[in-house]
Design a protein around this motif. Structure first.
Motif, PDB file in Angstrom:
ATOM      1  N   THR A  30       2.007  14.756  45.417  1.00 26.16           N
ATOM      2  CA  THR A  30       2.971  13.655  45.370  1.00 26.16           C
ATOM      3  C   THR A  30       4.332  14.054  45.940  1.00 26.16           C
ATOM      4  OG1 THR A  30       3.587  14.324  43.130  1.00 26.16           O
ATOM      5  CG2 THR A  30       1.895  12.612  43.344  1.00 26.16           C
ATOM      6  N   SER A  31       4.449  15.304  46.397  1.00 24.91           N
ATOM      7  CA  SER A  31       5.699  15.866  46.933  1.00 24.91           C
ATOM      8  C   SER A  31       6.839  15.905  45.914  1.00 24.91           C
ATOM      9  CB  SER A  31       6.175  15.107  48.176  1.00 24.91           C
ATOM     10  OG  SER A  31       5.231  15.264  49.208  1.00 24.91           O
ATOM     11  N   ARG A  52      11.309  17.648  45.340  1.00 25.64           N
ATOM     12  CA  ARG A  52      12.490  16.977  44.801  1.00 25.64           C
ATOM     13  C   ARG A  52      12.980  17.607  43.506  1.00 25.64           C
ATOM     14  NH1 ARG A  52      10.462  10.939  45.128  1.00 25.64           N
ATOM     15  NH2 ARG A  52      12.511  10.366  44.369  1.00 25.64           N
ATOM     16  N   ILE A  53      12.038  18.016  42.670  1.00 29.38           N
ATOM     17  CA  ILE A  53      12.377  18.660  41.400  1.00 29.38           C
ATOM     18  C   ILE A  53      12.005  20.130  41.538  1.00 29.38           C
ATOM     19  CG2 ILE A  53      11.947  18.715  38.918  1.00 29.38           C
ATOM     20  CD1 ILE A  53      11.017  15.764  39.168  1.00 29.38           C
ATOM     21  N   PRO A  54      12.971  21.037  41.346  1.00 27.91           N
ATOM     22  CA  PRO A  54      12.648  22.460  41.509  1.00 27.91           C
ATOM     23  C   PRO A  54      11.607  22.928  40.486  1.00 27.91           C
ATOM     24  CG  PRO A  54      14.907  22.180  40.701  1.00 27.91           C
ATOM     25  CD  PRO A  54      14.373  20.820  41.001  1.00 27.91           C
ATOM     26  N   VAL A  55      10.659  23.729  40.974  1.00 30.07           N
ATOM     27  CA  VAL A  55       9.591  24.260  40.125  1.00 30.07           C
ATOM     28  C   VAL A  55       9.733  25.775  40.071  1.00 30.07           C
ATOM     29  CG1 VAL A  55       7.091  24.464  39.821  1.00 30.07           C
ATOM     30  CG2 VAL A  55       8.055  22.362  40.794  1.00 30.07           C
ATOM     31  N   ALA A  73      14.534  20.731  35.885  1.00 33.88           N
ATOM     32  CA  ALA A  73      13.633  21.704  36.511  1.00 33.88           C
ATOM     33  C   ALA A  73      12.300  21.718  35.765  1.00 33.88           C
ATOM     34  CB  ALA A  73      14.256  23.095  36.492  1.00 33.88           C
ATOM     35  N   ILE A  74      11.261  22.124  36.479  1.00 36.01           N
ATOM     36  CA  ILE A  74       9.923  22.257  35.903  1.00 36.01           C
ATOM     37  C   ILE A  74       9.581  23.744  35.891  1.00 36.01           C
ATOM     38  CG2 ILE A  74       7.460  21.774  36.286  1.00 36.01           C
ATOM     39  CD1 ILE A  74       8.392  19.104  37.599  1.00 36.01           C
ATOM     40  N   ALA A 128      13.607  10.504  35.588  1.00 35.60           N
ATOM     41  CA  ALA A 128      14.400  11.579  34.984  1.00 35.60           C
ATOM     42  C   ALA A 128      15.176  12.337  36.059  1.00 35.60           C
ATOM     43  CB  ALA A 128      13.488  12.530  34.213  1.00 35.60           C
ATOM     44  N   HIS A 129      14.530  12.562  37.201  1.00 34.13           N
ATOM     45  CA  HIS A 129      15.182  13.251  38.321  1.00 34.13           C
ATOM     46  C   HIS A 129      16.394  12.443  38.784  1.00 34.13           C
ATOM     47  CE1 HIS A 129      15.769  15.457  42.017  1.00 34.13           C
ATOM     48  NE2 HIS A 129      15.537  14.365  42.729  1.00 34.13           N
ATOM     49  N   LYS A 130      16.219  11.126  38.892  1.00 35.87           N
ATOM     50  CA  LYS A 130      17.305  10.240  39.306  1.00 35.87           C
ATOM     51  C   LYS A 130      18.453  10.258  38.288  1.00 35.87           C
ATOM     52  CE  LYS A 130      17.435   5.692  40.911  1.00 35.87           C
ATOM     53  NZ  LYS A 130      16.837   4.384  41.123  1.00 35.87           N
ATOM     54  N   ALA A 131      18.090  10.175  37.008  1.00 34.67           N
ATOM     55  CA  ALA A 131      19.097  10.193  35.939  1.00 34.67           C
ATOM     56  C   ALA A 131      19.854  11.517  35.930  1.00 34.67           C
ATOM     57  CB  ALA A 131      18.425   9.957  34.586  1.00 34.67           C
TER      58      ALA A 131
END
Length: 117
Positions: free
Chosen positions: A95-96, A100-103, A80-81, A68-71
């Motif tokens: 898992t780091s 990559r995905i902002p939280v 975002a999470i 989903a991040h790639k898409a």
């Protein structure tokens, strides 16, 4: 049996997917479909995953997040999470994926955050 309920709400700043339950092999396809649909209906927009009621995510769910991040990047959208519980946040940290995905602490913060493009 683990289950996952996903509700989608459209806001001025983007679409929020509220995740309630667990994401594992049994529910990953439903999660994938919901995220893909949200991203394709929000091109150049933002999709916030509200994880306040997400109790568990395993490697199959993490794979969906990575795809989903790639898409989202390809569509110049923001994924975002928001509001992950401690256990889910630990998984994202180990898992780091949180790098990559902002939280964000809340859905409101995630909807208000400036885009980093």
């Amino acid at each position: 049996m683990p289950d996952l309920n996903i509700s989608s709400t459209l806001h001025d700043a983007g679409r929020v997917l509220a995740l309630d339950g667990e994401i594992d092999m049994a529910t990953e396809h439903r999660f994938q479909e919901a995220v893909t649909q949200a991203l394709t209906t929000q091109p150049f927009g933002r999709v916030v995953l509200d994880c306040s009621d997400l109790r568990f995510i395993d490697s199959s769910g993490l794979r969906v997040l990575i795809r989903a991040h790639k898409a989202a990047k390809e569509q110049q959208a923001l994924l975002a999470i928001a509001s992950p519980i401690h256990r889910v946040m630990q998984t994202l940290r180990v898992t780091s994926l949180d790098t990559r995905i902002p939280v964000f602490t809340t859905v409101s913060e995630a909807l208000a955050a400036p885009r980093a493009d």
